[in-house]
Design a protein around this motif. Sequence first.
Motif, PDB file in Angstrom:
ATOM      1  N   ASP A 292      63.159 -15.869  -7.546  1.00 22.60           N
ATOM      2  CA  ASP A 292      62.086 -15.886  -6.922  1.00 22.60           C
ATOM      3  C   ASP A 292      61.168 -16.896  -7.538  1.00 22.60           C
ATOM      4  N   SER A 293      61.151 -16.762  -8.973  1.00 25.67           N
ATOM      5  CA  SER A 293      60.021 -17.604  -9.722  1.00 25.67           C
ATOM      6  C   SER A 293      60.136 -18.944  -9.423  1.00 25.67           C
ATOM      7  N   ILE A 294      61.707 -19.569  -9.275  1.00 23.71           N
ATOM      8  CA  ILE A 294      61.942 -20.895  -9.127  1.00 23.71           C
ATOM      9  C   ILE A 294      61.802 -21.371  -7.832  1.00 23.71           C
ATOM     10  N   ILE A 295      61.862 -20.414  -6.798  1.00 27.58           N
ATOM     11  CA  ILE A 295      61.816 -20.878  -5.286  1.00 27.58           C
ATOM     12  C   ILE A 295      60.201 -21.149  -5.184  1.00 27.58           C
ATOM     13  N   GLN A 296      59.307 -20.307  -5.927  1.00 28.95           N
ATOM     14  CA  GLN A 296      57.913 -20.360  -5.682  1.00 28.95           C
ATOM     15  C   GLN A 296      57.386 -22.060  -6.175  1.00 28.95           C
ATOM     16  N   LYS A 297      58.241 -22.432  -7.039  1.00 31.53           N
ATOM     17  CA  LYS A 297      57.591 -23.539  -7.535  1.00 31.53           C
ATOM     18  C   LYS A 297      58.326 -24.795  -6.797  1.00 31.53           C
ATOM     19  N   SER A 298      59.437 -24.560  -6.399  1.00 32.63           N
ATOM     20  CA  SER A 298      60.297 -25.901  -5.636  1.00 32.63           C
ATOM     21  C   SER A 298      59.823 -25.547  -4.273  1.00 32.63           C
ATOM     22  N   ASN A 299      59.665 -24.523  -3.706  1.00 32.81           N
ATOM     23  CA  ASN A 299      59.780 -24.017  -2.221  1.00 32.81           C
ATOM     24  C   ASN A 299      60.707 -24.806  -1.408  1.00 32.81           C
ATOM     25  N   ASN A 300      61.855 -24.650  -2.198  1.00 26.13           N
ATOM     26  CA  ASN A 300      63.415 -25.042  -1.455  1.00 26.13           C
ATOM     27  C   ASN A 300      64.136 -23.608  -1.290  1.00 26.13           C
ATOM     28  N   THR A 301      64.264 -23.405   0.015  1.00 29.84           N
ATOM     29  CA  THR A 301      64.845 -21.960   0.458  1.00 29.84           C
ATOM     30  C   THR A 301      66.111 -22.323   1.062  1.00 29.84           C
ATOM     31  N   PHE A 302      67.031 -21.250   1.189  1.00 29.98           N
ATOM     32  CA  PHE A 302      67.950 -20.957   1.829  1.00 29.98           C
ATOM     33  C   PHE A 302      68.557 -19.756   2.419  1.00 29.98           C
ATOM     34  N   PRO A 303      69.045 -19.763   3.713  1.00 27.17           N
ATOM     35  CA  PRO A 303      69.169 -18.453   4.424  1.00 27.17           C
ATOM     36  C   PRO A 303      69.382 -17.197   3.573  1.00 27.17           C
ATOM     37  N   GLU A 304      70.197 -17.098   2.526  1.00 26.99           N
ATOM     38  CA  GLU A 304      70.398 -16.056   1.884  1.00 26.99           C
ATOM     39  C   GLU A 304      69.294 -15.514   1.176  1.00 26.99           C
ATOM     40  N   LEU A 305      68.318 -16.148   1.107  1.00 27.11           N
ATOM     41  CA  LEU A 305      67.285 -15.885   0.258  1.00 27.11           C
ATOM     42  C   LEU A 305      66.465 -14.201   0.994  1.00 27.11           C
ATOM     43  N   ARG A 306      66.756 -14.287   2.323  1.00 21.32           N
ATOM     44  CA  ARG A 306      66.432 -12.754   2.914  1.00 21.32           C
ATOM     45  C   ARG A 306      67.018 -11.587   2.195  1.00 21.32           C
ATOM     46  N   GLU A 307      68.288 -11.830   1.874  1.00 21.08           N
ATOM     47  CA  GLU A 307      69.000 -10.574   1.162  1.00 21.08           C
ATOM     48  C   GLU A 307      68.448 -10.431  -0.116  1.00 21.08           C
ATOM     49  N   VAL A 308      67.976 -11.424  -0.829  1.00 20.02           N
ATOM     50  CA  VAL A 308      67.408 -11.139  -2.032  1.00 20.02           C
ATOM     51  C   VAL A 308      66.101 -10.288  -2.092  1.00 20.02           C
ATOM     52  N   TYR A 309      64.971 -10.927  -0.797  1.00 19.30           N
ATOM     53  CA  TYR A 309      63.832 -10.049  -0.900  1.00 19.30           C
ATOM     54  C   TYR A 309      63.956  -8.684  -0.446  1.00 19.30           C
ATOM     55  N   THR A 310      64.845  -8.554   0.528  1.00 21.03           N
ATOM     56  CA  THR A 310      65.055  -7.196   1.114  1.00 21.03           C
ATOM     57  C   THR A 310      65.562  -6.247  -0.068  1.00 21.03           C
ATOM     58  N   TYR A 311      66.476  -6.853  -1.003  1.00 19.05           N
ATOM     59  CA  TYR A 311      67.059  -6.002  -1.942  1.00 19.05           C
ATOM     60  C   TYR A 311      65.734  -5.515  -3.101  1.00 19.05           C
ATOM     61  N   LEU A 312      64.818  -6.634  -3.374  1.00 17.21           N
ATOM     62  CA  LEU A 312      63.834  -6.371  -4.178  1.00 17.21           C
ATOM     63  C   LEU A 312      63.068  -5.260  -3.757  1.00 17.21           C
ATOM     64  N   ILE A 313      62.502  -5.464  -2.333  1.00 18.54           N
ATOM     65  CA  ILE A 313      61.829  -4.556  -1.633  1.00 18.54           C
ATOM     66  C   ILE A 313      62.203  -3.142  -1.905  1.00 18.54           C
ATOM     67  N   ASP A 314      63.620  -3.007  -1.603  1.00 19.66           N
ATOM     68  CA  ASP A 314      64.218  -1.746  -1.568  1.00 19.66           C
ATOM     69  C   ASP A 314      64.307  -1.142  -2.985  1.00 19.66           C
ATOM     70  N   TYR A 315      64.291  -1.941  -3.936  1.00 15.26           N
ATOM     71  CA  TYR A 315      64.515  -1.537  -5.402  1.00 15.26           C
ATOM     72  C   TYR A 315      63.260  -1.064  -5.690  1.00 15.26           C
ATOM     73  N   TYR A 316      62.152  -1.659  -5.371  1.00 14.04           N
ATOM     74  CA  TYR A 316      60.866  -1.281  -6.131  1.00 14.04           C
ATOM     75  C   TYR A 316      60.105  -0.063  -5.091  1.00 14.04           C
ATOM     76  N   LYS A 317      60.754  -0.174  -3.965  1.00 17.98           N
ATOM     77  CA  LYS A 317      60.385   1.242  -2.918  1.00 17.98           C
ATOM     78  C   LYS A 317      60.887   2.476  -3.697  1.00 17.98           C
ATOM     79  N   GLU A 318      62.200   2.459  -4.219  1.00 20.50           N
ATOM     80  CA  GLU A 318      62.817   3.402  -5.013  1.00 20.50           C
ATOM     81  C   GLU A 318      61.874   3.874  -6.159  1.00 20.50           C
ATOM     82  N   LYS A 319      61.502   2.699  -6.738  1.00 25.85           N
ATOM     83  CA  LYS A 319      60.941   2.599  -8.090  1.00 25.85           C
ATOM     84  C   LYS A 319      59.233   3.274  -7.831  1.00 25.85           C
TER      85      LYS A 319
END
Length: 577
Positions: A292-319
Motif C-alpha cells: 500500500d505504501s508503494i501504491i500511494q507513491k506511484s498510484n499504479n493500481t491493479f484489480p487484486e488490490l481490492r483483496e489487499v484492502y479488504t484483508y487489511l480492513i478485516d485484520y484491523y477490525k479484529e484488532k
Amino acid sequence: MMKFIFPLLLFSNLIFAQRNIFDTLKKSNYPELKNNFYHFFDNDKSYEAKIIAQYYLEKAKKDKNSIQIAEGYNLMHFNEDFPTALKYVDSLTAVTKNVAGDLYPARTYLIKGNLYYKYDNLKAALDNYVLGLQHAKIQKNRSQIAYANMNIAYLNTYIGKNLEAAKTFRYYLYNENNITDEYQHNQMRVSLINCYIEINKLDSANILIQEALKSSFVNKNKYSLNQYLYLSGYSNLKQKKYKTAIAELSKANDYFARIDDNTSNYILYSLGKCYEGLGDKVKAVKNFVKLDSIIQKSNNTFPELREVYTYLIDYYKEKNDKEKQLYYIDRFLKVDKKLDEQFKYLSTELPKKYDTPNLLQEKEGIINDLRNRKTILNVSVGFLLIILLLLSFLYYRSKKTEKQHRKIAQDLINSIEMKNLETPPVTQLAPSPSPAIVQVETEDKVTEDKTAKTTPDDVTQLILKELEAFEAKELFLKKGITSASLAKSIKTNTTYLSEIINTQKGKNFAAYLNDLRIDYALNRLIKDKKFRSYKLLAIAEELGYNNEQAFSLAFKKKTGITLSVYIKEIEKSNNSQ
C-alpha cells in the motif's frame, strides 16, 4: 491479473556489450546509441540512459534528420515524469507530422498509449492503441499492427479476458519472430505464461517457465531470470505450494526491490497471499502494508488490490484498531473508484473499439474471400465449358473425318473390286485408283505432252514396252529402285526415262513408283487376308519401302486415309457378305 507487464518498448534491442558510455558516445552511430540507451534503461541506470538520450537528440538535430529527432524525443520521454514525458511525445508528433512512410503516425499513438499505460491511465491508453492500430492497418505496417494488438491484449488481461489475450500472445510468440525482437519476444512469453496461470493452464505455464529459466541462466540475464522466478512462485501460489512459492518470490523480490522495479508490487501481493494461505496473518499484513505504501507513491493500481484492502480492513477490525481500519477503508474506496472507472471503461470500450471492429473486418475479409472464391469458381466453370465445347468440337470433327475416311475407303474397295471383275486376272495389271483419288490424263493432255517430247519415237515405244513389263512383273516391289537403276536395266538413259514417265504417265519417277506400290497394296490387301494381318513394317518391306514411315506417308498421300482405316473397312465388307 497481468503481473508487472508493461506494453512493448518499441524498437528496443538488448543484444550488445557493456561499455563505458562517456568514452564511446561520439564514436557511436544511431543504432548503437539506441542499443546502449535500452541497456542502461532496462538495468535501471536512468542517469546513463538520460545522457545517451540527450546526446542522441542533439546529434539528430545537428544532422537535421527528422526521423532521428523523433527517435530522440522518444528516448527522452522514458526517464521523465508524466507531464514532461507527454511534452516530449507531443514534440515527436509535431516532428513526424509530414514524414513520409508507413511508420507514423501509428507509432506515435502507440508510444503515447504506452505512456498512459505506464501511469495507469488505461482509458487514454486504449484510445491511443486503437488509433495506432487504425493507422497501422491503413498503412499496412505489420510491425505496428502487431505492437497495437499485443498492447491491447495487456488491457484485456486487466478486465479478466486472459483467454483472449493468451491467443494474441501465443500467436506473436510462435508466428511473428520477424516482427518482435529478443526483448519483445521475451515479453510475449512472460505474458503468455501469466495468462496460462490465470486460466489455470498450469502445466503449460510451468513448461514455458522451466525453458525460460534455463535460457536466462545460460544468457546470464538477471532481469529475465528473476522475472521467471517470480512467475514460478506465482504458479506455486496457485497450486497452494506456499513454502516453495515464498522461497522463489522472496528471492525475486530482493532483485526487483533493489532496482526499484514495478514488479515488486506484484511480488508483495503474491507473498501476502502465500502467508494468508499459511494462516500467518502478521506476515501477510506486513507485505500488504508495504504494498500500500508503494501504491500511494506511484498510484499504479491493479484489480487484486481490492483483496489487499479488504484483508487489511478485516485484520484491523479484529484488532479493534479503528484508526487503521478507517484508513484502509478510505484507501479501499479511492482505489476501488479508480479500478471501477477503468474497468467499466475498458469492458465497454474494448469490445466497441477493438473487438467489434476486428469482427467486422474479419467478416468483411470472409465476404471478400467468398466473393473471390465465387469469381474463381465462375471463371473455372467458364473455362471448363470452353474446354468442353472445344472437346465436343474436336470429337465432332474427328467423327466427321472418320466418316469421310471410311467413305473414301469404301469407294476405293468398290472401285478395285469392280476393276477386278472387269479385267481378267491373268492379264491384269495393277489397278488404277478411283477417279476421285488419282488424277486421270485426258487425250488432249497426252497429245499436248507428246508434241513437246524430244525422245525419238522408237526409243519412246521401247521404253513404254519395258515399263509395261516392269509393271506386269511387279519389279517395282524391289527395294532400292532408282530412275538410274531402272534406266540401266532397260538399256536407256535417265533423261529419256524421266521424260517418258513425265509425258506418258503424267508424274515424276518417285510418284510413279509410289503409285505402283500403293495400287498394288490396295489390291492385294483386298484379296490376301494373310497380307492384311502383317504388321506395318512387314507390309512396308513387302512393298519395297525402307521403313514404315515412308510407306505410311505415301499411302496417306495417295489415298487420303490411313492403312488401318482401309483394312478395317475391308474386314467390315467381308463380314457383311
